[in-house]
Design an enzyme around this catalytic site. Structure first.
Site, short mmCIF file in Angstrom:
data_model
loop_
_atom_site.label_atom_id
_atom_site.label_comp_id
_atom_site.label_asym_id
_atom_site.label_seq_id
_atom_site.Cartn_x
_atom_site.Cartn_y
_atom_site.Cartn_z
N TYR A 112 -32.34 10.81 72.67
CA TYR A 112 -32.63 10.24 74.00
C TYR A 112 -31.29 9.95 74.59
CZ TYR A 112 -37.11 8.97 72.19
OH TYR A 112 -38.34 9.26 71.61
N PHE B 99 -40.45 -2.44 67.81
CA PHE B 99 -41.56 -1.90 68.90
C PHE B 99 -41.57 -0.51 68.69
CE2 PHE B 99 -38.02 -2.28 71.65
CZ PHE B 99 -37.97 -1.24 72.50
#
Length: 411
Positions: free
Chosen positions: A124, A411
């Site tokens: 990322y 999450f």
């Protein structure tokens, strides 16, 4: 290949495709459709990558969160999740297309911050995300769990602070859902780096314990007036290890009271705190400093700025100063130079043609944004370039938060 937004009718396809990308099978939801992490998916915020013949091959999703910034400021943030590409279509640009489409869509929504938990650290950063909060596990053998008596530095007129005047009550997870939701919400509003947990997460049991309905005991701390102001969710597993999912406390005295409660549990071999900030004081509170064994020291929340001026003016600042930041965003093909001026805890950030004090890319700016990564560390690492003496030290002072950022939410 087409990247398209999903609707409620795509729910099963989206979940199945995402699980297939990771070589897994979806778990069975509890009665009523809850108790699985994907029960809180927002289908109007998700994307599917579809081949020309209609086969889904990749997914990317986002949640609507609030992120607490330095200065106890709440800002909307997109929580990127469920990013995956089928093994048959990797190394073909599907992931890059999904991430570029998502960032464009987030900007179109007017959002200026995006966050995620990175499954792999090397993925990322190239999309402009940087690690911004950190967490670790602390294991304490039960026979070495004694806490030292606090040193008394107070006087009769000014007693020592940090003494607990509340009480701890033991409940089962099923008995205290509303308490957990309320206490967490109070905590996250004051903790830089914390994310909101929208009500639908608690209502559907979406996520990891204690949000999920998995059996847990919960030590609930109440203040002197009986108001809940902290909790520790835990279970005893294999090897007689008591594992604390998370400890939520509105101040250090509450945390200490909860730690003392679980450390004093009988018939356990060790107590494991899964998720505490690196600067947590518990190791220093142990009578035996070496009893606290640190492991899983890792990054947690990754941050990306989608609009540099909006993001920098949104957070609070504790010192005055002025910096020129030269920011490169290679993934989006953008470059900007900004004059950051901080006065009286507020910032202005405008384009400038002045010579830069620091040159950095979007991922580095994401790492220092919450104050959990010192700019000088990234200068020493060769990520950020300082163009004048004292620039890195000034950036350290400016970006430092009043509290170290920490994020517990998964999450």
């Amino acid at each position: 290949m087409e990247i398209r937004s999903t609707t409620d009718q795509d729910f099963d396809v989206f979940v199945d495709t995402m699980y297939a990308a990771f070589g897994r099978f979806p778990e069975t939801p509890a009665e009523g459709g809850g108790g699985v992490w994907w029960a809180a998916l927002e289908m109007d915020r998700n994307l599917l990558a579809v081949t020309a013949d209609g086969r889904p091959v990749g997914t990317a999703g986002a949640y609507s969160f609030e992120l607490t910034l330095p200065g106890e400021i709440l800002a909307p943030a997109a929580g990127v999740t469920a990013v995956g590409v089928l093994p048959s279509h990797r190394r073909k640009g599907v992931l890059t297309a999904l991430m570029r489409h998502q960032l464009t869509e987030l900007r179109a929504r007017g959002e200026f911050l995006s966050v995620l938990l990175a499954s792999e650290a090397v993925i990322y950063r190239r999309f402009g995300y940087g690690p911004a909060t950190y967490t670790q596990r602390l294991t304490v053998p039960r026979h070495q769990a004694a806490l030292a008596l606090p040193r008394a530095h107070g006087t009769a007129e000014a007693p020592a602070t940090g003494r607990d005047t509340g009480s701890v009550e033991l409940l089962r997870r099923a008995e205290c859902g509303e308490i957990l939701e309320e206490v967490y919400d109070r905590y996250r509003r004051a903790q830089p780096g914390a994310l909101s947990r929208p009500h639908r997460w608690w209502a559907s049991g979406a996520g990891q314990p204690p949000i999920s309905p998995a059996p847990r005991y919960v030590a609930v701390h109440r203040d002197a007036e009986g108001v809940p102001d902290g909790y520790a969710s835990y279970a005893i597993g294999e090897g007689d290890a008591l594992t604390v999912d998370e400890t939520i406390a509105t101040d250090d005295a509450v945390f200490t009271a909860l730690a003392r409660f679980v450390l004093g549990h009988d018939l356990v071999r060790q107590v494991v705190f899964k998720h505490i900030p690196p600067d947590n004081p518990l190791r220093w509170q142990l009578a035996d400093f070496r009893a606290g064994q640190v492991s899983n020291d890792t990054d947690w929340l990754w941050v990306r700025l989608l609009d540099v001026p909006r993001a920098l003016t949104a957070r609070g600042w504790s010192m005055d100063g002025e910096l020129v930041l030269d920011v490169d965003d290679p993934f989006l093909g953008e470059h900007g130079r900004y004059l950051l001026t901080v006065r009286d805890s507020k910032a202005e950030c405008v384009p400038t043609d002045r010579e830069p004090d620091l040159s950095l890319d979007a991922s580095d700016l994401g790492s220092i944004y919450l104050g959990g990564t010192a700019p000088s560390t990234l200068v020493r690492a060769g990520h950020i370039q300082a163009h004048r003496p004292g620039a890195a030290a000034l950036a350290d002072t400016l970006f430092r938060a009043e509290r170290s950022p920490h994020c517990l939410h998964w999450f």
